[in-house]
Design a protein around this motif. Structure first.
Motif: not given
Length: 183
Positions: A31-34, A44-45, A120-129
């Protein structure tokens, strides 16, 4: 008993003060890398950058790379055998556009085990939500429609791989600005 009461109260206070300071859990290395900065789509894109700007943004990381007229592909290797394969697609992907702006990016993230992939999928899901609201779809295949001031409207897809040891994230600009169109 009088001597134990202050000791018990001190221990209880120490435990409570330690847990109160933890308002957000630490983020995974993936998560921190992406997502090192909230002002960007990925790393950084930003969608809408030129492909040359993408190359410059990724230069400090020195990933294994491939490029052609339409695509920039990067392979990032993280600790514990984690791999991230990322494809950046220019607007040239749509045959009617002669533009080198970043239209879409797809990141495939691979792990050694299903549990870490799911966490980590759940971590991404939380960010996007948090960023874009509730998704459409069901666990394992989610879609958000949102936008940002820097990327305009976009669609974000998050889906688990069939073997459950990885997932993919796909950002697609649904509002292509041709300000950076080449002649």
């Amino acid at each position: 008993m009088k001597r134990k009461t202050p000791l018990i109260l001190a221990l209880l206070a120490a435990l409570l003060s330690g847990s109160c300071g933890r308002s957000t859990p630490t983020q995974s290395d993936v998560y921190s890398f992406m997502f090192p900065d909230k002002g960007y789509t990925f790393r950084k894109v930003k969608l809408g950058m030129t492909m040359q700007e993408v190359k410059v943004a990724e230069l400090p990381v020195k990933p294994e790379a491939y490029s052609d007229e339409i695509t920039l592909s990067y392979r990032y290797t993280l600790p514990d055998h984690k791999q991230i394969l990322t494809d950046f697609y220019s607007a040239r992907l749509k045959s009617s556009l002669n533009s080198d702006i970043l239209l879409s990016l797809v990141a495939h993230v691979y792990f050694e085990d299903e549990v870490e992939a799911a966490q980590i999928y759940n971590e991404f899901q939380q960010r996007f939500t948090e960023q874009y609201g509730l998704p459409n779809g069901s666990y394992g295949s989610l879609v958000w429609n949102g936008g940002t001031e820097y990327a305009g409207n976009m669609e974000i897809r998050l889906f688990l791989n069939d073997n459950k040891k990885g997932f993919s994230v796909n950002y697609l600009s649904t509002e292509v600005s041709l300000k950076k169109q080449t002649p």
